[in-house]
Scaffold this motif. Structure first.
Motif, short mmCIF file in Angstrom:
data_model
loop_
_atom_site.label_atom_id
_atom_site.label_comp_id
_atom_site.label_asym_id
_atom_site.label_seq_id
_atom_site.Cartn_x
_atom_site.Cartn_y
_atom_site.Cartn_z
N ASP A 1 5.08 10.41 -2.41
CA ASP A 1 3.69 9.96 -2.48
C ASP A 1 2.77 10.95 -1.77
OD1 ASP A 1 4.47 7.76 -3.84
OD2 ASP A 1 4.24 6.35 -2.19
N GLN B 1 -8.20 3.96 -5.52
CA GLN B 1 -6.92 3.27 -5.54
C GLN B 1 -6.25 3.39 -6.90
OE1 GLN B 1 -6.12 -0.01 -2.48
NE2 GLN B 1 -6.86 -1.08 -4.28
N LEU C 1 -2.21 4.63 -4.87
CA LEU C 1 -1.89 4.32 -3.49
C LEU C 1 -2.95 3.37 -2.92
CD1 LEU C 1 -1.04 7.94 -2.27
CD2 LEU C 1 0.60 6.15 -2.85
N LYS C 2 -2.62 2.73 -1.81
CA LYS C 2 -3.56 1.82 -1.19
C LYS C 2 -4.65 2.62 -0.47
CE LYS C 2 -1.67 -1.53 0.91
NZ LYS C 2 -0.99 -2.29 1.96
N TYR D 1 0.51 5.89 2.35
CA TYR D 1 1.62 6.29 1.50
C TYR D 1 2.93 5.84 2.14
CZ TYR D 1 2.04 10.17 4.85
OH TYR D 1 2.18 10.91 5.99
N LYS E 1 -4.53 -4.67 -7.50
CA LYS E 1 -5.51 -4.53 -6.42
C LYS E 1 -5.73 -5.86 -5.72
CE LYS E 1 -9.62 -5.12 -7.24
NZ LYS E 1 -11.00 -5.13 -7.82
N ALA F 1 2.03 0.79 -6.44
CA ALA F 1 1.17 0.56 -5.28
C ALA F 1 1.63 -0.64 -4.45
CB ALA F 1 -0.28 0.36 -5.73
#
Length: 303
Positions: free
Chosen positions: A293, A266, A271-272, A288, A235, A206
């Motif tokens: 992704d 998340q 992925l964000k 992405y 995160k 990520a």
């Protein structure tokens, strides 16, 4: 007179048959010729362990020494139960296709021969059989699996769907393993050595830059973080609000349920994710950085 001179065709055929069955010359000690050996009969033969060459297409790079020694002791006591698979190279030599641990352990156990099933296959077929057989095992480390899938993709032009069907995996798993190849080599080495798990590696993906991934991987390994702790740590590193340059309201004004949902998405997607909510209305933004992704995202959402 004429009857005595006429040879009996049946006796002549019988004579040739006996000569074929009972040759007068001494049999050579070398292995049998390749032609009768390479029949795909599925019947195991006893092949000299020294006549077998390692498979150049092997994707496994590490073997557990303790487990290998334990297998060698078992083989020394009871022999090899499941035959290995080889192919004939000619001149009495064979190339291993599947069963490298049993072959190595047999050498350690001092066994002169090993039961083997000989298959008549091409280079490409041997490579595919080796890679697929390895991927069906449970003891490959994540990077070995990732490189095996990548080789199937590059050398055999297989799609992720095709690889999933051939190995009995689901497509999302294939995609996730392939994504590990985006990690810096140093981080891949930590995954291969067992310092980081597949879950750790997936969380690191990520992050945006290799420098971030390497720094985070070192800290995660040094502190022996769990996968859950790693996900929280990553995160916090992402901090998408600050990166976008927004002046955000105090954290107390962000709905706790929205924040929890954002964090869960998340972690699940790797992925964000950003959720913008105003009184129950808003949008979900998923970022992405590659087509892989995007494919994984589509697969996950479609399920």
């Amino acid at each position: 007179m004429s009857t005595a001179k006429a040879p009996d065709p049946k006796r002549r055929a019988l004579g040739r048959g006996l000569e074929a069955l009972l040759p007068t010359r001494q049999a050579a000690p070398a292995p049998a010729p390749a032609a009768p050996v390479v029949e795909n009969s599925g019947k195991p033969l006893e092949v000299e362990v020294t006549a077998i060459d390692r498979n150049p297409f092997q994707t496994r790079t590490r073997f557990d020494e303790a487990a290998l020694e334990e297998l060698a002791q078992s083989i020394a006591a009871t022999g090899v139960i499941q035959p290995i698979i080889v192919r004939a190279l000619g001149k009495g030599r064979f190339q291993l296709i599947a069963g490298e641990r049993r072959w190595l352990a047999s050498q350690r156990a001092g066994k002169p021969t090993i039961p083997a099933v000989v298959r008549e296959v091409s280079d490409e077929q041997a490579m595919e059989m080796t890679i697929v057989e390895n991927l069906q095992r449970a003891d490959l480390n994540p990077m070995e699996q990732a490189r095996a899938y990548d080789r199937l993709s590059r050398d055999f032009k297989m799609t992720q769907d095709q690889m999933a069907k051939r190995t009995g995996k689901d497509r999302a798993s294939v995609s996730n393993f392939l994504r590990l190849l985006r990690l810096p080599e140093a981080v891949q080495g930590k995954v291969e050595a067992g310092d980081l798990s597949f879950g750790h590696a997936r969380a690191l993906l990520a992050l945006e830059s290799e420098a971030q991934m390497m720094a985070a991987a070192q800290k995660i390994a040094a502190l022996s973080m769990s996968v859950r702790q790693t996900e929280t740590y990553v995160k916090n590193l992402l901090d998408p609000e600050r990166k976008l340059g927004k002046v955000e309201a105090p954290a107390a004004e962000i709905d706790a349920n929205v924040k929890a949902a954002q964090d869960q998405l998340q972690r699940s997607l790797g992925l964000k994710v950003r959720i913008e909510d105003t009184h129950g209305k808003g949008r979900v933004v998923i970022e992405y950085s590659s087509l892989e992704d995007f494919d994984t995202l589509l697969e996950t959402l479609s399920r």
